[in-house]
Enzyme design. Sequence first.
Site, mmCIF file in Angstrom:
data_model
loop_
_atom_site.group_PDB
_atom_site.id
_atom_site.type_symbol
_atom_site.label_atom_id
_atom_site.label_comp_id
_atom_site.label_asym_id
_atom_site.label_seq_id
_atom_site.Cartn_x
_atom_site.Cartn_y
_atom_site.Cartn_z
ATOM 1 N N SER A 112 28.523 21.496 34.729
ATOM 2 C CA SER A 112 27.615 22.168 33.726
ATOM 3 C C SER A 112 27.378 21.533 32.500
ATOM 4 O O SER A 112 26.271 21.919 31.679
ATOM 5 C CB SER A 112 27.922 23.587 33.276
ATOM 6 O OG SER A 112 27.669 24.461 34.398
ATOM 7 N N LYS A 115 23.735 20.791 31.855
ATOM 8 C CA LYS A 115 22.681 21.547 31.312
ATOM 9 C C LYS A 115 22.476 21.140 29.798
ATOM 10 O O LYS A 115 21.354 21.606 29.202
ATOM 11 C CB LYS A 115 23.371 23.210 31.240
ATOM 12 C CG LYS A 115 23.544 23.807 32.481
ATOM 13 C CD LYS A 115 24.117 25.306 32.253
ATOM 14 C CE LYS A 115 24.158 26.023 33.672
ATOM 15 N NZ LYS A 115 25.318 25.438 34.597
ATOM 16 N N SER A 170 26.696 29.887 30.663
ATOM 17 C CA SER A 170 26.541 28.610 31.674
ATOM 18 C C SER A 170 25.881 29.288 32.848
ATOM 19 O O SER A 170 25.884 28.944 33.970
ATOM 20 C CB SER A 170 27.883 27.880 31.991
ATOM 21 O OG SER A 170 27.381 26.468 32.410
#
Length: 439
Positions: A112, A115, A170
């Site tokens: 993640s 991101k 997340s």
Amino acid sequence: MSALKKTALTVIAAALLPSITAAPALAATSGTRAAAGANHANKTDAKAPNPPAQMSTVGGSQLGIPGTQVNLGAGAPVLPKDLSARSWIVADAESGAVLASHNAHWRLAPASTLKMLFADTLLPRMNKDDVRTVTRADLMGVGEGSSLVGVKENQSYSVHDLWLGVFLRSGNDAVHVLSSMNGGVEQTVQDMQDHAEELQALDTHVVTPDGYDETGQVSSAYDLTLIARSGLQKKDFREYCSTVRAQFPGEQKPGKKRETFEIQNTNRLLTGASGVSPYQGIAGVKNGNTTHAGSTFTGVAERNGKVLLVTVMNPSSKEPQAVYKETARLLDWGFTAAGKVEPVGELVAPRSANTGPSGGSEASSGGDGEDEGTVSGAKESPKNGSGPQHASAAAHEGSSGVGIALSITGGVLVLLAGGVFLVNRRWPLPELVRRLPRR
């Protein structure tokens, strides 16, 4: 002689020194220093894969060498003992100088932390007050076992709410809704890839917008640090990644006031949860964890006017919360070592950074034309990743800095616009960094 002229002469002399030193001698010196600094560094894991023998040299040739890279000067501390990550990097967020690294360009699954690229790409395109009523199609393709913030079909959410879901929890569900607002997942993946290439994050290959494990989806400690540096130049990015907790909309039931529930940031160095102490000066940015990627983390912290970025990828240590503890050790080392080490490379400027008459970059822009300033310490960015670049910067109070931009091509020093170009840009971090107690 004026102070500016003295500064210019000092910088010019320092910059010319490498060009009159034989390359083999420089390589031998760097190797000796790196070995000396790595005596207590990364633990080896016999079962772990080895890094590629050749990696990218974007940011400097030393960054393409496998293993730990550090050039210790007089009084510099050795690197921490307990480091087990496959890859890590410590960089000055303002000047872009890489203080030390370990397999910086190893292309690994990012989880993640990808991101950050999603946010850096899409944040400037969206109005935070816009509202989306979520459809079933918006949530299609969310991977099994994904981290979720709790977005529900047929419920309405502001863009601001969705970004909180992305940064704090997340939430892959929030990522997919925002992707739908950007024209769909496929379009968003292409936009992210284009932006990565603009930033010269050339180790990065995007397959999903949320970092979910997919074949071929990779980034590197160098790229994630480059991406974080770009994102942190955006006010909203700084706000979201430093938010500890927030209220998120629950389900709207007919005839009743819509309730909210609290969400908390999963960045343990920010919240101090799960046996990890809050890190003094921490202000984000993003953590990740998947089966394939292991634990990944990029963090930014400020102390005594110095702003550092650290990325750690896939520690093999059995120590609980190892990714955060190794990050904290590297931050501690970086704050102590700053000014006592010779950089092993640099975080390059975006390809579209403004260029002066001599071809050097005048500003290390975030790529999307954003708020109150850009990271200082601009320098010419290598298009093909060959050859180290050199720059120097001096930090002022808070998180502002003054960089002296130089361009070195083929060992020749080019003074931007016929002289030393001074870059002075404000880069404020959130108030949180001043609230936390010292470690």
